[in-house]
Scaffold this motif. Structure first.
Motif, PDB file in Angstrom:
ATOM      1  N   LEU A 238      13.984   0.986   7.987  1.00  0.00           N
ATOM      2  CA  LEU A 238      13.127   0.046   8.710  1.00  0.00           C
ATOM      3  C   LEU A 238      12.868   0.519  10.135  1.00  0.00           C
ATOM      4  CD1 LEU A 238      14.679  -3.356   7.553  1.00  0.00           C
ATOM      5  CD2 LEU A 238      12.548  -2.293   6.773  1.00  0.00           C
ATOM      6  N   PRO A 239      11.743   0.099  10.718  1.00  0.00           N
ATOM      7  CA  PRO A 239      11.471   0.451  12.116  1.00  0.00           C
ATOM      8  C   PRO A 239      12.651   0.077  13.009  1.00  0.00           C
ATOM      9  CG  PRO A 239       9.535  -0.554  11.139  1.00  0.00           C
ATOM     10  CD  PRO A 239      10.633  -0.677  10.117  1.00  0.00           C
ATOM     11  N   GLY A 240      13.010   0.997  13.893  1.00  0.00           N
ATOM     12  CA  GLY A 240      14.159   0.786  14.767  1.00  0.00           C
ATOM     13  C   GLY A 240      15.391   1.516  14.294  1.00  0.00           C
ATOM     14  N   PHE A 241      15.457   1.816  12.979  1.00  0.00           N
ATOM     15  CA  PHE A 241      16.621   2.491  12.424  1.00  0.00           C
ATOM     16  C   PHE A 241      16.349   3.962  12.101  1.00  0.00           C
ATOM     17  CE2 PHE A 241      17.453  -1.968  11.679  1.00  0.00           C
ATOM     18  CZ  PHE A 241      18.813  -2.078  11.918  1.00  0.00           C
ATOM     19  N   LEU A 287       5.860 -12.631   9.448  1.00  0.00           N
ATOM     20  CA  LEU A 287       6.378 -12.012  10.677  1.00  0.00           C
ATOM     21  C   LEU A 287       6.775 -10.560  10.428  1.00  0.00           C
ATOM     22  CD1 LEU A 287       8.644 -14.873  12.113  1.00  0.00           C
ATOM     23  CD2 LEU A 287       6.363 -14.216  12.871  1.00  0.00           C
ATOM     24  N   PHE A 288       7.427 -10.318   9.290  1.00  0.00           N
ATOM     25  CA  PHE A 288       7.905  -8.973   8.957  1.00  0.00           C
ATOM     26  C   PHE A 288       6.734  -8.005   8.778  1.00  0.00           C
ATOM     27  CE2 PHE A 288       9.886  -5.973   5.802  1.00  0.00           C
ATOM     28  CZ  PHE A 288      10.759  -5.392   6.705  1.00  0.00           C
ATOM     29  N   LEU A 289       5.662  -8.484   8.183  1.00  0.00           N
ATOM     30  CA  LEU A 289       4.474  -7.643   8.010  1.00  0.00           C
ATOM     31  C   LEU A 289       3.883  -7.212   9.352  1.00  0.00           C
ATOM     32  CD1 LEU A 289       2.535  -9.307   5.049  1.00  0.00           C
ATOM     33  CD2 LEU A 289       3.453  -6.980   5.120  1.00  0.00           C
ATOM     34  N   ILE A 290       3.947  -8.115  10.347  1.00  0.00           N
ATOM     35  CA  ILE A 290       3.460  -7.762  11.687  1.00  0.00           C
ATOM     36  C   ILE A 290       4.233  -6.563  12.221  1.00  0.00           C
ATOM     37  CG2 ILE A 290       3.294  -8.533  14.087  1.00  0.00           C
ATOM     38  CD1 ILE A 290       2.763 -11.345  13.060  1.00  0.00           C
ATOM     39  N   VAL A 291       5.552  -6.562  12.023  1.00  0.00           N
ATOM     40  CA  VAL A 291       6.399  -5.444  12.473  1.00  0.00           C
ATOM     41  C   VAL A 291       6.008  -4.161  11.752  1.00  0.00           C
ATOM     42  CG1 VAL A 291       8.755  -4.539  12.561  1.00  0.00           C
ATOM     43  CG2 VAL A 291       8.319  -6.966  13.063  1.00  0.00           C
ATOM     44  N   LEU A 292       5.833  -4.238  10.428  1.00  0.00           N
ATOM     45  CA  LEU A 292       5.502  -3.046   9.648  1.00  0.00           C
ATOM     46  C   LEU A 292       4.169  -2.449  10.081  1.00  0.00           C
ATOM     47  CD1 LEU A 292       6.597  -4.046   6.020  1.00  0.00           C
ATOM     48  CD2 LEU A 292       7.922  -2.949   7.833  1.00  0.00           C
ATOM     49  N   PHE A 293       3.167  -3.293  10.302  1.00  0.00           N
ATOM     50  CA  PHE A 293       1.855  -2.786  10.723  1.00  0.00           C
ATOM     51  C   PHE A 293       1.908  -2.268  12.156  1.00  0.00           C
ATOM     52  CE2 PHE A 293       0.292  -4.765   6.933  1.00  0.00           C
ATOM     53  CZ  PHE A 293      -0.934  -4.165   6.660  1.00  0.00           C
ATOM     54  N   ARG A 298       5.842   3.839   7.343  1.00  0.00           N
ATOM     55  CA  ARG A 298       5.418   4.751   6.278  1.00  0.00           C
ATOM     56  C   ARG A 298       3.914   5.049   6.364  1.00  0.00           C
ATOM     57  NH1 ARG A 298       8.647   6.472   2.722  1.00  0.00           N
ATOM     58  NH2 ARG A 298       6.965   6.858   1.212  1.00  0.00           N
ATOM     59  N   ASN A 299       3.466   5.159   7.613  1.00  0.00           N
ATOM     60  CA  ASN A 299       2.070   5.510   7.896  1.00  0.00           C
ATOM     61  C   ASN A 299       1.090   4.534   7.232  1.00  0.00           C
ATOM     62  OD1 ASN A 299       0.427   7.324   9.353  1.00  0.00           O
ATOM     63  ND2 ASN A 299      -0.123   8.420   7.492  1.00  0.00           N
ATOM     64  N   VAL A 326      -3.246  -8.525   3.146  1.00  0.00           N
ATOM     65  CA  VAL A 326      -1.908  -8.373   2.556  1.00  0.00           C
ATOM     66  C   VAL A 326      -1.113  -9.663   2.715  1.00  0.00           C
ATOM     67  CG1 VAL A 326       0.294  -7.142   2.705  1.00  0.00           C
ATOM     68  CG2 VAL A 326      -1.857  -5.880   2.891  1.00  0.00           C
ATOM     69  N   ALA A 327      -1.173 -10.264   3.916  1.00  0.00           N
ATOM     70  CA  ALA A 327      -0.435 -11.511   4.162  1.00  0.00           C
ATOM     71  C   ALA A 327      -0.946 -12.627   3.257  1.00  0.00           C
ATOM     72  CB  ALA A 327      -0.579 -11.912   5.629  1.00  0.00           C
ATOM     73  N   THR A 328      -2.262 -12.680   3.064  1.00  0.00           N
ATOM     74  CA  THR A 328      -2.836 -13.715   2.191  1.00  0.00           C
ATOM     75  C   THR A 328      -2.388 -13.534   0.742  1.00  0.00           C
ATOM     76  OG1 THR A 328      -4.796 -13.901   3.600  1.00  0.00           O
ATOM     77  CG2 THR A 328      -4.986 -14.723   1.342  1.00  0.00           C
ATOM     78  N   VAL A 329      -2.428 -12.297   0.270  1.00  0.00           N
ATOM     79  CA  VAL A 329      -2.001 -12.016  -1.108  1.00  0.00           C
ATOM     80  C   VAL A 329      -0.525 -12.378  -1.291  1.00  0.00           C
ATOM     81  CG1 VAL A 329      -1.567 -10.181  -2.785  1.00  0.00           C
ATOM     82  CG2 VAL A 329      -3.736 -10.241  -1.528  1.00  0.00           C
ATOM     83  N   LEU A 330       0.288 -12.009  -0.307  1.00  0.00           N
ATOM     84  CA  LEU A 330       1.719 -12.275  -0.408  1.00  0.00           C
ATOM     85  C   LEU A 330       2.023 -13.777  -0.407  1.00  0.00           C
ATOM     86  CD1 LEU A 330       4.518 -10.972  -0.514  1.00  0.00           C
ATOM     87  CD2 LEU A 330       4.533 -10.965   1.983  1.00  0.00           C
ATOM     88  N   THR A 331       1.439 -14.503   0.532  1.00  0.00           N
ATOM     89  CA  THR A 331       1.705 -15.947   0.603  1.00  0.00           C
ATOM     90  C   THR A 331       1.136 -16.678  -0.619  1.00  0.00           C
ATOM     91  OG1 THR A 331      -0.295 -16.190   1.977  1.00  0.00           O
ATOM     92  CG2 THR A 331       1.828 -16.016   3.118  1.00  0.00           C
ATOM     93  N   THR A 332       0.001 -16.185  -1.118  1.00  0.00           N
ATOM     94  CA  THR A 332      -0.575 -16.793  -2.327  1.00  0.00           C
ATOM     95  C   THR A 332       0.344 -16.571  -3.526  1.00  0.00           C
ATOM     96  OG1 THR A 332      -2.828 -16.417  -1.505  1.00  0.00           O
ATOM     97  CG2 THR A 332      -2.569 -16.803  -3.874  1.00  0.00           C
ATOM     98  N   ALA A 333       0.917 -15.382  -3.606  1.00  0.00           N
ATOM     99  CA  ALA A 333       1.833 -15.075  -4.704  1.00  0.00           C
ATOM    100  C   ALA A 333       3.076 -15.961  -4.640  1.00  0.00           C
ATOM    101  CB  ALA A 333       2.228 -13.603  -4.666  1.00  0.00           C
ATOM    102  N   LEU A 334       3.602 -16.153  -3.427  1.00  0.00           N
ATOM    103  CA  LEU A 334       4.778 -17.019  -3.273  1.00  0.00           C
ATOM    104  C   LEU A 334       4.433 -18.478  -3.581  1.00  0.00           C
ATOM    105  CD1 LEU A 334       6.383 -15.472  -0.053  1.00  0.00           C
ATOM    106  CD2 LEU A 334       7.266 -15.352  -2.386  1.00  0.00           C
TER     107      LEU A 334
END
Length: 346
Positions: A238-241, A287-293, A298-299, A326-334
């Motif tokens: 993960l970012p930071g590690f 929130l986690f997706l914001i960090v990844l983007f 992973r580019n 991506v956030a919309t797809v993820l929240t819709t899936a959940l």
């Protein structure tokens, strides 16, 4: 090296002529193009070495010495890297492959006795067709001298040339690695590191390769290559590690814990514990997706909409839109999972 005579090559077309050098495109008696170089005799030992090598450089087919050195080498019918980049944007995997190919060539050059130092690695001196790389133009290359404390001539391309090439000390393998580090940054950002340093996982490799102190750069092509291939093993961290630096890892760990705490301590009004959990998980993932983007994990930015655009604004819009999708797809899936669980419970 193939045997032949200079007189076998005809129809010279000038490519570059200076006070002490001349380069022509020529043809053999059969219409096959070659490159003819007319150089000072001091280049003879270097080109005799190059003629014996079996690596990704233009093959030398004929050498002739008189008052000048005349070299006939194969004509490379591929675009230069700078030309290729005008119409193509390389992916991170392509950049890794290109740099590793270049390091393989340098490994052969540096292992010669004495070592051959190219000293002018830049897009204009590399041929690339999207798959295969060929390193060309050895006109300012030199043999490394163990007893020399600095270069006798100040040569190299500004931006790509290492500090020692400007007379501070002798250029060596680390000088070529400096240029490779600059090239790597240019391939990712389109800019020299001094203008804009790449912020992805390759940043530390670029910083080490372009360190002002040659002793703190990579000392061999294999060491440089291992650092690139090692990214594949650590890129899932993960970012930071990924930096393996305790301070950054501690800060990142605290940040992730804070995100978890704030997400799962929020007041989620729902009919069931499962619904509450999925709602909190959904908030955490946003929130986690914001960090990844933001950290280009992973580019990920290379997969965003409009990532090939030359406009920063367009690329930024592409990143935002991609994140929202991506956030919309993820929240819709959940949400769908929550409905399914509720239906199963009833």
């Amino acid at each position: 090296m193939k045997q032949g005579k200079i007189s076998d090559y005809v129809n010279p077309v000038p490519i570059k002529i200076t006070d002490d050098k001349a380069i022509f495109k020529v043809e053999k008696l059969v219409p096959t193009p070659y490159i003819e170089r007319v150089l000072p005799l001091e280049y003879a030992p270097l080109y005799e070495q190059l003629a014996e090598l079996d690596t990704a450089i233009p093959k030398i087919v004929c050498l002739e010495k008189s008052d000048r050195l005349t070299v006939i080498e194969e004509y490379i019918d591929s675009p230069r890297l700078d030309q290729y980049l005008e119409t193509h944007k390389l992916t991170s995997a392509q950049i890794h492959d290109l740099i590793c190919q270049l390091l393989d060539v340098l490994a052969v050059l540096h292992q010669q006795t004495p070592p051959i130092i190219h000293r002018d690695i830049k897009p204009e001196n590399i041929f690339y067709d999207g798959q295969k790389l060929i390193l060309a133009d050895f006109d300012i290359a030199r043999n490394m001298q163990e007893d020399a404390d600095r270069d006798t001539r100040i040569l190299g391309s500004v931006g790509y040339a290492a500090p020692e090439q400007f007379g501070f000390s002798q250029s060596g393998p680390a000088s070529d690695f400096y240029a490779v580090g600059v090239l790597m940054n240019v391939l990712y950002t389109g800019c020299l590191p001094s203008v804009r340093l790449y912020k992805g996982p390759e940043r530390e490799i670029i910083e080490k390769a372009t360190h002002i102190n040659s002793q703190k750069r990579y000392q061999s092509a294999q060491e440089f290559k291992d650092a690139i291939t090692g990214l594949g093993r650590s890129s899932w961290l993960l970012p930071g590690f990924r930096s393996h630096q305790p301070a950054r890892m501690l800060t990142a760990g605290c940040g992730y814990l804070l995100m978890l705490f704030s997400s799962f301590s929020m007041d989620a009004k729902s009919d069931s514990a499962a619904d509450s959990f999925l709602l909190r998980l959904s908030f955490f993932m946003v929130l986690f997706l914001i960090v990844l983007f933001a950290c280009n994990y992973r580019n990920i930015k290379s997969m965003c909409l409009f990532h090939s655009s030359k406009s920063k604004f367009t690329r930024a819009c592409g990143i935002i839109i991609s994140y929202l999708l991506v956030a919309t797809v993820l929240t819709t899936a959940l949400a769908a999972l929550s409905v399914a669980i509720s239906s199963f419970g009833h």
